[in-house]
Design a protein around this motif. Structure first.
Motif, PDB file in Angstrom:
ATOM      1  N   HIS A 205       0.822  -1.208   0.000  1.00 44.24           N
ATOM      2  CA  HIS A 205       0.000   0.000   0.000  1.00 44.24           C
ATOM      3  C   HIS A 205       0.857   1.259   0.000  1.00 44.24           C
ATOM      4  CE1 HIS A 205       0.911  -1.191   4.104  1.00 44.24           C
ATOM      5  NE2 HIS A 205       0.753   0.050   4.477  1.00 44.24           N
ATOM      6  N   LYS A 206       1.959   1.205   0.755  1.00 42.87           N
ATOM      7  CA  LYS A 206       2.862   2.353   0.799  1.00 42.87           C
ATOM      8  C   LYS A 206       3.471   2.610  -0.577  1.00 42.87           C
ATOM      9  CE  LYS A 206       5.671   2.621   4.283  1.00 42.87           C
ATOM     10  NZ  LYS A 206       6.827   2.413   5.196  1.00 42.87           N
ATOM     11  N   THR A 207       3.877   1.545  -1.255  1.00 44.95           N
ATOM     12  CA  THR A 207       4.477   1.685  -2.577  1.00 44.95           C
ATOM     13  C   THR A 207       3.479   2.221  -3.591  1.00 44.95           C
ATOM     14  OG1 THR A 207       5.975  -0.167  -2.102  1.00 44.95           O
ATOM     15  CG2 THR A 207       5.697   0.468  -4.407  1.00 44.95           C
ATOM     16  N   VAL A 208       2.257   1.673  -3.577  1.00 41.12           N
ATOM     17  CA  VAL A 208       1.236   2.107  -4.530  1.00 41.12           C
ATOM     18  C   VAL A 208       0.920   3.590  -4.345  1.00 41.12           C
ATOM     19  CG1 VAL A 208      -1.177   1.843  -5.215  1.00 41.12           C
ATOM     20  CG2 VAL A 208       0.240  -0.183  -4.822  1.00 41.12           C
ATOM     21  N   LEU A 209       0.709   4.005  -3.103  1.00 39.17           N
ATOM     22  CA  LEU A 209       0.379   5.410  -2.836  1.00 39.17           C
ATOM     23  C   LEU A 209       1.541   6.328  -3.196  1.00 39.17           C
ATOM     24  CD1 LEU A 209      -1.510   5.027   0.563  1.00 39.17           C
ATOM     25  CD2 LEU A 209      -2.498   5.708  -1.629  1.00 39.17           C
ATOM     26  N   SER A 210       2.763   5.886  -2.922  1.00 38.98           N
ATOM     27  CA  SER A 210       3.939   6.702  -3.257  1.00 38.98           C
ATOM     28  C   SER A 210       4.081   6.862  -4.766  1.00 38.98           C
ATOM     29  CB  SER A 210       5.208   6.069  -2.668  1.00 38.98           C
ATOM     30  OG  SER A 210       5.167   6.050  -1.265  1.00 38.98           O
ATOM     31  N   VAL A 211       3.851   5.775  -5.512  1.00 37.51           N
ATOM     32  CA  VAL A 211       3.920   5.844  -6.975  1.00 37.51           C
ATOM     33  C   VAL A 211       2.845   6.779  -7.508  1.00 37.51           C
ATOM     34  CG1 VAL A 211       3.590   4.533  -9.100  1.00 37.51           C
ATOM     35  CG2 VAL A 211       5.020   3.599  -7.279  1.00 37.51           C
ATOM     36  N   LEU A 212       1.631   6.688  -6.964  1.00 38.43           N
ATOM     37  CA  LEU A 212       0.550   7.582  -7.394  1.00 38.43           C
ATOM     38  C   LEU A 212       0.911   9.043  -7.103  1.00 38.43           C
ATOM     39  CD1 LEU A 212      -2.628   5.596  -6.269  1.00 38.43           C
ATOM     40  CD2 LEU A 212      -1.791   5.937  -8.605  1.00 38.43           C
ATOM     41  N   SER A 213       1.507   9.292  -5.953  1.00 41.17           N
ATOM     42  CA  SER A 213       1.927  10.652  -5.619  1.00 41.17           C
ATOM     43  C   SER A 213       2.999  11.138  -6.592  1.00 41.17           C
ATOM     44  CB  SER A 213       2.446  10.696  -4.179  1.00 41.17           C
ATOM     45  OG  SER A 213       2.930  11.989  -3.859  1.00 41.17           O
ATOM     46  N   TRP A 214       3.968  10.278  -6.873  1.00 40.14           N
ATOM     47  CA  TRP A 214       5.045  10.642  -7.807  1.00 40.14           C
ATOM     48  C   TRP A 214       4.484  10.937  -9.192  1.00 40.14           C
ATOM     49  CZ3 TRP A 214       7.421   7.884 -11.993  1.00 40.14           C
ATOM     50  CH2 TRP A 214       8.644   8.412 -12.406  1.00 40.14           C
ATOM     51  N   LEU A 215       3.540  10.132  -9.637  1.00 46.57           N
ATOM     52  CA  LEU A 215       2.914  10.365 -10.936  1.00 46.57           C
ATOM     53  C   LEU A 215       2.124  11.675 -10.942  1.00 46.57           C
ATOM     54  CD1 LEU A 215       1.642   6.772 -11.806  1.00 46.57           C
ATOM     55  CD2 LEU A 215       3.572   7.989 -12.845  1.00 46.57           C
ATOM     56  N   ALA A 216       1.454  11.983  -9.834  1.00 50.21           N
ATOM     57  CA  ALA A 216       0.686  13.228  -9.754  1.00 50.21           C
ATOM     58  C   ALA A 216       1.607  14.440  -9.808  1.00 50.21           C
ATOM     59  CB  ALA A 216      -0.147  13.239  -8.479  1.00 50.21           C
ATOM     60  N   PHE A 217       2.708  14.380  -9.073  1.00 52.19           N
ATOM     61  CA  PHE A 217       3.668  15.492  -9.135  1.00 52.19           C
ATOM     62  C   PHE A 217       4.273  15.594 -10.541  1.00 52.19           C
ATOM     63  CE2 PHE A 217       4.062  15.183  -4.388  1.00 52.19           C
ATOM     64  CZ  PHE A 217       3.723  16.504  -4.115  1.00 52.19           C
ATOM     65  N   GLY A 218       4.543  14.447 -11.155  1.00 54.90           N
ATOM     66  CA  GLY A 218       5.077  14.470 -12.514  1.00 54.90           C
ATOM     67  C   GLY A 218       4.092  15.051 -13.501  1.00 54.90           C
ATOM     68  N   ALA A 219       2.810  14.695 -13.344  1.00 52.23           N
ATOM     69  CA  ALA A 219       1.775  15.248 -14.224  1.00 52.23           C
ATOM     70  C   ALA A 219       1.670  16.760 -14.051  1.00 52.23           C
ATOM     71  CB  ALA A 219       0.435  14.585 -13.925  1.00 52.23           C
ATOM     72  N   LEU A 220       1.819  17.232 -12.812  1.00 52.38           N
ATOM     73  CA  LEU A 220       1.772  18.673 -12.568  1.00 52.38           C
ATOM     74  C   LEU A 220       2.941  19.384 -13.253  1.00 52.38           C
ATOM     75  CD1 LEU A 220       0.766  21.237 -11.220  1.00 52.38           C
ATOM     76  CD2 LEU A 220       1.910  20.500  -9.112  1.00 52.38           C
ATOM     77  N   LEU A 221       4.131  18.820 -13.128  1.00 52.97           N
ATOM     78  CA  LEU A 221       5.292  19.432 -13.784  1.00 52.97           C
ATOM     79  C   LEU A 221       5.140  19.405 -15.297  1.00 52.97           C
ATOM     80  CD1 LEU A 221       8.170  17.955 -11.568  1.00 52.97           C
ATOM     81  CD2 LEU A 221       7.333  20.315 -11.576  1.00 52.97           C
ATOM     82  N   LEU A 222       4.612  18.311 -15.831  1.00 52.02           N
ATOM     83  CA  LEU A 222       4.384  18.222 -17.268  1.00 52.02           C
ATOM     84  C   LEU A 222       3.332  19.242 -17.702  1.00 52.02           C
ATOM     85  CD1 LEU A 222       4.887  16.774 -19.969  1.00 52.02           C
ATOM     86  CD2 LEU A 222       3.085  15.131 -19.319  1.00 52.02           C
ATOM     87  N   GLY A 223       2.270  19.363 -16.925  1.00 52.32           N
ATOM     88  CA  GLY A 223       1.234  20.333 -17.246  1.00 52.32           C
ATOM     89  C   GLY A 223       1.743  21.759 -17.190  1.00 52.32           C
ATOM     90  N   ARG A 224       2.646  22.011 -16.255  1.00 51.12           N
ATOM     91  CA  ARG A 224       3.249  23.350 -16.173  1.00 51.12           C
ATOM     92  C   ARG A 224       4.095  23.635 -17.414  1.00 51.12           C
ATOM     93  NH1 ARG A 224       3.463  28.496 -13.814  1.00 51.12           N
ATOM     94  NH2 ARG A 224       5.625  29.133 -13.558  1.00 51.12           N
ATOM     95  N   TRP A 225       4.877  22.646 -17.819  1.00 43.29           N
ATOM     96  CA  TRP A 225       5.772  22.840 -18.960  1.00 43.29           C
ATOM     97  C   TRP A 225       4.999  22.869 -20.283  1.00 43.29           C
ATOM     98  CZ3 TRP A 225       6.895  18.848 -22.681  1.00 43.29           C
ATOM     99  CH2 TRP A 225       7.844  19.232 -23.629  1.00 43.29           C
ATOM    100  N   ARG A 226       4.001  21.999 -20.421  1.00 49.08           N
ATOM    101  CA  ARG A 226       3.308  21.853 -21.697  1.00 49.08           C
ATOM    102  C   ARG A 226       2.127  22.814 -21.833  1.00 49.08           C
ATOM    103  NH1 ARG A 226       1.787  21.883 -25.977  1.00 49.08           N
ATOM    104  NH2 ARG A 226       1.450  20.227 -27.519  1.00 49.08           N
ATOM    105  N   PHE A 227       1.386  23.018 -20.753  1.00 47.19           N
ATOM    106  CA  PHE A 227       0.145  23.797 -20.848  1.00 47.19           C
ATOM    107  C   PHE A 227       0.152  25.066 -19.998  1.00 47.19           C
ATOM    108  CE2 PHE A 227      -1.009  19.252 -21.307  1.00 47.19           C
ATOM    109  CZ  PHE A 227      -1.361  19.272 -22.657  1.00 47.19           C
ATOM    110  N   GLY A 228       1.254  25.293 -19.289  1.00 45.49           N
ATOM    111  CA  GLY A 228       1.344  26.502 -18.480  1.00 45.49           C
ATOM    112  C   GLY A 228       0.452  26.500 -17.255  1.00 45.49           C
TER     113      GLY A 228
END
Length: 264
Positions: A205-228
């Motif tokens: 459960h710890k690994t799954v939640l951590s991966v989801l958090s990492w993906l969410a932060f990555g999506a935010l950074l991608l959205g900042r770079w790609r869509f502002g």
């Protein structure tokens, strides 16, 4: 305990100094708060060092981890605040860190730490650094939301002068997220390489939640770079990703160590 009390008093003094400075003029750059803040950081680190030296083992149980994350957050606050940027973070971070240190001193030595090899220690330290960095990012997101809300309502409070301009605060938020994203990625990578038998160690459960958090932060950074992405979108993504991370680490450690009395 004397060292702990002096450290807590120093944290509170640094925080009070910042509050008083913001009340006088948020555009000034007072540096007097750095002396008690640095003293608090030194004594805080010394408290953990003495505990580890006495036991011969690095303690990373729930309260110790909570205290260490606070230490990391306060260190980042002092480093960033020394340059005059976001020293207002100390008003929130320093008292919270002092509280975490007090709880650790009172209740953090009930469990006997188990020895960890260097690989697991590397994984654990990366995790603590990631959590501390991304916790600071979450606080920056809250400051950003409060600042935008006040400006939209034309409520020019005195505390607004203690914050940097909106664009600078937003830039600092995304830079902090980027650093935390890399550290969290390193945490996940070392976990895959060095942690064996996730099911037996109750870490799925710890690994799954951590991966989801990492993906969410990555999506935010991608959205900042790609869509502002910025403003409210950035705040929501940051807080949602941080909530997943809190559940992954401290939520699971709380249940395993304090409720089920197992090693998390």
């Amino acid at each position: 305990m004397t060292i702990v009390l002096i450290a807590i008093a120093s944290y509170l003094l640094a925080s009070g100094w910042l509050v008083a400075a913001a009340g006088r003029d948020g555009n000034t750059n007072p540096r007097g708060w750095l002396m008690p803040a640095n003293l608090a950081l030194l004594l805080h680190g010394l408290t953990h060092y003495l505990a580890w030296r006495a036991s011969g083992v690095t303690d990373l149980h729930f309260f110790a981890a909570l205290s260490l994350v606070g230490l990391g957050m306060s260190t980042l606050t002092a480093v960033v605040g020394a340059s005059g940027r976001m020293r207002a973070l100390g008003v929130v971070v320093f008292p919270l860190t002092g509280l975490a240190l007090l709880v650790y001193a009172l209740y953090g030595h009930a469990n006997q730490p188990e020895p960890l090899d260097w690989r697991l220690l590397l994984h654990a330290w990366l995790a603590l650094l990631a959590y501390a960095t991304l916790s600071v990012a979450a606080l920056l997101a809250v400051f950003l939301w409060l600042q935008e809300r006040a400006l939209r309502r034309r409520e020019f409070h005195r505390w607004l002068r203690a914050l940097p301009p909106l664009t600078e605060l937003e830039m600092l938020l995304f830079r902090t997220i980027a650093v935390g994203f890399v550290l969290l990625g390193g945490t996940l990578l070392t976990g895959v390489l060095f942690v064996d038998n996730l099911l037996a160690q109750h870490l799925v459960h710890k690994t799954v939640l951590s991966v989801l958090s990492w993906l969410a932060f990555g999506a935010l950074l991608l959205g900042r770079w790609r869509f502002g992405w910025r403003g409210a979108i950035a705040v929501r993504w940051t807080l949602a990703a941080m909530a997943l991370l809190v559940l992954a680490f401290f939520g699971s450690k709380f249940v395993l160590e304090l409720v089920l009395h197992r090693v998390g």
